[in-house]
Design a protein around this motif. Structure first.
Motif, PDB file in Angstrom:
ATOM      1  N   LEU A 165      -2.070  -8.218 -43.291  1.00 46.18           N
ATOM      2  CA  LEU A 165      -2.235  -8.413 -41.846  1.00 46.18           C
ATOM      3  C   LEU A 165      -1.619  -7.256 -41.068  1.00 46.18           C
ATOM      4  O   LEU A 165      -2.238  -6.725 -40.136  1.00 46.18           O
ATOM      5  N   GLU A 166      -0.424  -6.835 -41.441  1.00 49.52           N
ATOM      6  CA  GLU A 166       0.236  -5.728 -40.732  1.00 49.52           C
ATOM      7  C   GLU A 166      -0.517  -4.421 -40.912  1.00 49.52           C
ATOM      8  O   GLU A 166      -0.537  -3.583 -40.003  1.00 49.52           O
ATOM      9  N   GLY A 167      -1.153  -4.232 -42.062  1.00 49.70           N
ATOM     10  CA  GLY A 167      -1.987  -3.042 -42.256  1.00 49.70           C
ATOM     11  C   GLY A 167      -3.149  -3.006 -41.275  1.00 49.70           C
ATOM     12  O   GLY A 167      -3.433  -1.969 -40.657  1.00 49.70           O
ATOM     13  N   PHE A 168      -3.808  -4.146 -41.109  1.00 49.56           N
ATOM     14  CA  PHE A 168      -4.901  -4.217 -40.141  1.00 49.56           C
ATOM     15  C   PHE A 168      -4.381  -4.072 -38.710  1.00 49.56           C
ATOM     16  O   PHE A 168      -5.000  -3.408 -37.879  1.00 49.56           O
ATOM     17  N   TRP A 169      -3.231  -4.690 -38.416  1.00 49.91           N
ATOM     18  CA  TRP A 169      -2.639  -4.614 -37.079  1.00 49.91           C
ATOM     19  C   TRP A 169      -2.338  -3.151 -36.736  1.00 49.91           C
ATOM     20  O   TRP A 169      -2.625  -2.692 -35.628  1.00 49.91           O
ATOM     21  N   ALA A 170      -1.772  -2.423 -37.694  1.00 49.17           N
ATOM     22  CA  ALA A 170      -1.458  -1.004 -37.481  1.00 49.17           C
ATOM     23  C   ALA A 170      -2.732  -0.188 -37.300  1.00 49.17           C
ATOM     24  O   ALA A 170      -2.803   0.691 -36.429  1.00 49.17           O
ATOM     25  N   ALA A 171      -3.749  -0.461 -38.115  1.00 50.84           N
ATOM     26  CA  ALA A 171      -5.008   0.289 -38.005  1.00 50.84           C
ATOM     27  C   ALA A 171      -5.659   0.093 -36.644  1.00 50.84           C
ATOM     28  O   ALA A 171      -6.157   1.053 -36.036  1.00 50.84           O
ATOM     29  N   ILE A 172      -5.655  -1.138 -36.146  1.00 52.07           N
ATOM     30  CA  ILE A 172      -6.224  -1.406 -34.825  1.00 52.07           C
ATOM     31  C   ILE A 172      -5.423  -0.699 -33.738  1.00 52.07           C
ATOM     32  O   ILE A 172      -5.991  -0.123 -32.800  1.00 52.07           O
ATOM     33  N   ALA A 173      -4.101  -0.698 -33.860  1.00 51.05           N
ATOM     34  CA  ALA A 173      -3.258  -0.019 -32.877  1.00 51.05           C
ATOM     35  C   ALA A 173      -3.501   1.490 -32.896  1.00 51.05           C
ATOM     36  O   ALA A 173      -3.584   2.126 -31.841  1.00 51.05           O
ATOM     37  N   ILE A 174      -3.646   2.060 -34.084  1.00 50.26           N
ATOM     38  CA  ILE A 174      -3.931   3.504 -34.193  1.00 50.26           C
ATOM     39  C   ILE A 174      -5.285   3.819 -33.577  1.00 50.26           C
ATOM     40  O   ILE A 174      -5.437   4.814 -32.856  1.00 50.26           O
ATOM     41  N   TYR A 175      -6.276   2.970 -33.821  1.00 50.88           N
ATOM     42  CA  TYR A 175      -7.582   3.161 -33.200  1.00 50.88           C
ATOM     43  C   TYR A 175      -7.467   3.111 -31.675  1.00 50.88           C
ATOM     44  O   TYR A 175      -8.033   3.948 -30.972  1.00 50.88           O
ATOM     45  N   GLY A 176      -6.725   2.145 -31.160  1.00 52.63           N
ATOM     46  CA  GLY A 176      -6.540   2.027 -29.710  1.00 52.63           C
ATOM     47  C   GLY A 176      -5.853   3.239 -29.114  1.00 52.63           C
ATOM     48  O   GLY A 176      -6.231   3.723 -28.041  1.00 52.63           O
TER      49      GLY A 176
END
Length: 89
Positions: free
Chosen positions: A62-73
């Protein structure tokens, strides 16, 4: 009851970042994407440190996806130069 170690405290700091970012998004008329996604990324990183010490695979994913979305943003905000997002009606 056992005492909390340093990794647990780091995880609590990460949790505070993510909850704070969500509250900011909910309460702000025009959230600054750099503040929003940067705080989410910091929270994900801090929680990842905690989860590496106290492994919980579903939460780590979950944290991997959370970080990826934040980096995309953050990347999207850098490309468009937006400091505040307009809310769609």
């Amino acid at each position: 009851m056992s005492e909390l170690d340093w990794a647990s405290w780091v995880g609590f700091a990460g949790t505070a970042c993510i909850i704070g970012a969500y509250a900011y998004l909910t309460l702000s008329e025009k959230p600054n994407p750099f503040l929003l996604h940067g705080t989410n990324l910091a929270g994900a990183a801090l929680l990842t440190v905690s989860l590496v010490v106290h492994t919980n695979w579903p939460s780590l994913v979950l944290e991997g996806f959370w970080a990826a979305i934040a980096i995309y943003g953050l990347t999207k905000a850098l490309r468009t130069g937006r400091k505040g997002q307009e809310r769609e009606a």
